[in-house]
Design a protein around this motif. Structure first.
Motif, short mmCIF file in Angstrom:
data_model
loop_
_atom_site.label_atom_id
_atom_site.label_comp_id
_atom_site.label_asym_id
_atom_site.label_seq_id
_atom_site.Cartn_x
_atom_site.Cartn_y
_atom_site.Cartn_z
N ARG A 150 0.84 -1.19 0.00
CA ARG A 150 0.00 0.00 0.00
C ARG A 150 0.88 1.25 0.00
O ARG A 150 2.01 1.23 0.52
CB ARG A 150 -0.89 0.01 1.25
CG ARG A 150 -2.02 -0.99 1.21
CD ARG A 150 -3.11 -0.60 2.19
NE ARG A 150 -3.70 -1.76 2.84
CZ ARG A 150 -4.70 -1.69 3.71
NH1 ARG A 150 -5.18 -0.51 4.07
NH2 ARG A 150 -5.19 -2.78 4.26
N SER A 206 -0.41 -0.09 -6.92
CA SER A 206 -1.34 0.16 -5.82
C SER A 206 -2.76 -0.15 -6.27
O SER A 206 -3.01 -0.43 -7.44
CB SER A 206 -1.24 1.62 -5.36
OG SER A 206 -1.64 2.50 -6.39
N PHE A 234 -5.47 2.05 -5.85
CA PHE A 234 -6.21 3.21 -6.36
C PHE A 234 -5.32 4.40 -6.69
O PHE A 234 -5.83 5.49 -6.96
CB PHE A 234 -7.25 3.63 -5.32
CG PHE A 234 -8.11 2.49 -4.85
CD1 PHE A 234 -9.08 1.94 -5.68
CD2 PHE A 234 -7.95 1.95 -3.59
CE1 PHE A 234 -9.87 0.88 -5.25
CE2 PHE A 234 -8.73 0.89 -3.14
CZ PHE A 234 -9.69 0.36 -3.98
N TYR A 252 -9.08 7.49 -2.00
CA TYR A 252 -9.09 6.04 -1.77
C TYR A 252 -7.67 5.49 -1.57
O TYR A 252 -7.49 4.27 -1.49
CB TYR A 252 -9.72 5.30 -2.94
CG TYR A 252 -11.15 5.69 -3.26
CD1 TYR A 252 -11.94 6.37 -2.34
CD2 TYR A 252 -11.71 5.37 -4.49
CE1 TYR A 252 -13.25 6.73 -2.63
CE2 TYR A 252 -13.02 5.72 -4.79
CZ TYR A 252 -13.78 6.40 -3.87
OH TYR A 252 -15.07 6.75 -4.17
N ARG A 253 -6.68 6.35 -1.48
CA ARG A 253 -5.28 5.95 -1.45
C ARG A 253 -4.98 4.82 -0.48
O ARG A 253 -4.24 3.89 -0.80
CB ARG A 253 -4.43 7.18 -1.10
CG ARG A 253 -2.94 6.91 -0.84
CD ARG A 253 -2.27 8.19 -0.39
NE ARG A 253 -0.83 8.03 -0.24
CZ ARG A 253 -0.23 7.68 0.88
NH1 ARG A 253 -0.95 7.41 1.97
NH2 ARG A 253 1.09 7.58 0.94
N ASP A 254 -5.53 4.88 0.72
CA ASP A 254 -5.14 3.96 1.78
C ASP A 254 -6.06 2.76 1.92
O ASP A 254 -5.89 1.93 2.82
CB ASP A 254 -5.07 4.70 3.12
CG ASP A 254 -3.98 5.76 3.14
OD1 ASP A 254 -2.90 5.49 2.58
OD2 ASP A 254 -4.22 6.86 3.68
N ARG A 255 -7.03 2.63 1.04
CA ARG A 255 -7.94 1.49 1.12
C ARG A 255 -7.23 0.20 0.65
O ARG A 255 -6.42 0.22 -0.26
CB ARG A 255 -9.15 1.69 0.23
CG ARG A 255 -10.14 2.72 0.71
CD ARG A 255 -11.35 2.68 -0.22
NE ARG A 255 -12.35 3.68 0.12
CZ ARG A 255 -13.49 3.84 -0.55
NH1 ARG A 255 -13.78 3.06 -1.58
NH2 ARG A 255 -14.35 4.77 -0.18
N PRO A 256 -7.59 -0.95 1.24
CA PRO A 256 -7.10 -2.22 0.69
C PRO A 256 -7.82 -2.52 -0.62
O PRO A 256 -8.99 -2.14 -0.80
CB PRO A 256 -7.46 -3.24 1.77
CG PRO A 256 -8.64 -2.63 2.47
CD PRO A 256 -8.43 -1.13 2.43
N ALA A 257 -7.15 -3.21 -1.51
CA ALA A 257 -7.75 -3.51 -2.82
C ALA A 257 -7.43 -4.93 -3.24
O ALA A 257 -6.28 -5.38 -3.12
CB ALA A 257 -7.25 -2.53 -3.88
N VAL A 278 -12.80 -5.88 -5.76
CA VAL A 278 -13.00 -4.48 -5.42
C VAL A 278 -12.68 -3.59 -6.62
O VAL A 278 -13.44 -2.68 -6.97
CB VAL A 278 -12.11 -4.10 -4.22
CG1 VAL A 278 -12.18 -2.62 -3.92
CG2 VAL A 278 -12.51 -4.92 -2.99
#
Length: 390
Positions: free
Chosen positions: A94, A121, A123, A129-134, A138
């Protein structure tokens, strides 16, 4: 294939996006050193238990595995030494994770001016949304990909990891471009790829239709426009046809299915009407093929030059005559993990693929001592083991 011979890639990546990219570079001859956590390694290793799952194997051939505990100062020191000697750093943590470990992109590229730094990454490296898990589902949902596959009445994800794989492909594309420019100019680049935009870029035609053609695509829009049909034959087996744009394929399908009356049906008088009445035509084709087993229809479609194929299961694909002719799959043996079946890269150079010497996916930490000796730590191995660094 040694096109990238002499290039060293340090891979700090888990699961699919980064490992696929690293494997593609390795297939072209790059030396890919996969740095893993000693406690389990790449998260895909334990997908079905153990540390050598089939999922891990699918994305990690031709690499060397080094285990480093990056929570230790010595582990980070060794990683720095590897990166200082690398042409490419490939990572899919991340955003911000490597920075907090002391490996900020600007500092790494200052220390190694030839380093191509590729970050993958979910996003992007900034934004809300930078820190969201993906993960794949998703990214598929946010990129609009899922809206073209899911039945809103009965939503169910199916099939392979489309966006994960697309992201790995785009990352490899970016790295190759950056390496080419570096060889020409001496200037190294930072390469950034995110799953959201990779998913969007992988389906350009639906967005073009919506933005420029006033068409709102749904799950069947592409198959209607392309005149693609999946049909169940009399024996329950499936076949696929794709009539596309050329009128001759429409006439060929009608002849193969022995339904000449369809040529006079006003619902299907031209391609636009066949698109508009797609489900009606599918029902007509389905009624035709249901009368005979699949083996009856395949030679008839072939004789009429209709684009067709049986819908094969994976094991049937592996036994298909054309796949055998292409020698798509090959066998190799890992010294401790046993026999494996791998897939050759789908790219030929000068009409061949000289990848007979492909190495199997590495066992966890298989090359740790070998690689550390190469960079000057041969006298430190016992201390590194005692301190839990490797």
């Amino acid at each position: 294939m040694a096109m990238l011979g002499g290039m060293r890639v340090v891979e700090l990546a888990n699961m699919i996006t980064g490992p696929l990219c690293g494997m593609m570079l390795a297939d072209l001859g790059a030396e890919v050193i996969k740095v893993e956590n000693p406690e389990g390694g790449d998260l895909f290793r334990s997908w079905r238990g153990g540390t050598y799952s089939a999922q891990f194997g699918a994305y990690n051939r031709n690499k060397r595995s080094v285990t480093l505990n990056l929570k230790t100062e010595l582990g980070r020191e060794i990683l720095g030494a590897l990166i200082d000697r690398a042409d490419v750093l490939l990572q899919n943590f991340r955003p911000g994770v490597l920075d907090r470990m002391g490996f900020a992109q600007t500092e790494l590229m200052r220390r190694n001016s030839r380093l191509v730094y590729c970050s993958i990454s979910g996003f992007g490296n900034n934004g809300p949304y930078r820190d969201r898990p993906a993960y794949d589902a998703v990214a598929q949902g946010l990129a609009g990909v899922s809206s073209l596959f899911l039945d809103p009445a009965h939503p169910q994800f199916t099939g392979p990891t489309v966006v994960d794989n697309a992201t790995g492909l785009y990352a490899c594309y970016g790295i190759l471009g950056a390496l080419l420019e570096r060889e020409r100019t001496g200037v190294a680049r930072q390469v950034e790829v995110n799953m959201l935009e990779a998913g969007i870029s992988f389906i350009p035609d639906p967005f073009a239709n919506m933005s420029n053609g006033n068409i709102t695509p749904g799950p069947t829009a592409r198959v209607e426009a392309s005149q693609s049909y999946a049909l169940k034959c009399g024996d329950g087996k499936l076949l696929a046809i794709h009539l596309s744009i050329q009128e001759k394929f429409w006439h060929g399908a009608v002849a193969a299915f022995n339904r000449p009356e369809l040529l006079k049906d006003t619902r299907f008088a031209d391609r636009a009407l066949r698109v508009e009445n797609y489900m009606d035509l599918k029902d007509e084709f389905q009624a035709a093929v249901a009368s005979q087993p699949r083996a009856h229809w395949l030679p008839r479609l072939d004789a009429e030059d209709v684009p067709f194929s049986p819908v094969l299961t994976l094991d049937e694909t592996m036994e298909d005559p054309q796949v055998h002719h292409l020698d798509t799959f090959f066998e190799t043996t890992h010294p401790t993990e046993g026999d494996l079946t791998l897939i050759r890269r789908p790219v030929y150079f000068d009409g061949s693929r000289d990848d007979q010497s492909a190495t199997p996916p590495p066992a966890l930490g298989e090359h740790t001592e070998e690689v550390l000796c190469e960079i000057g730590y041969e006298n430190e191995l016992a201390r590194l083991k005692t301190n839990g660094v490797i």
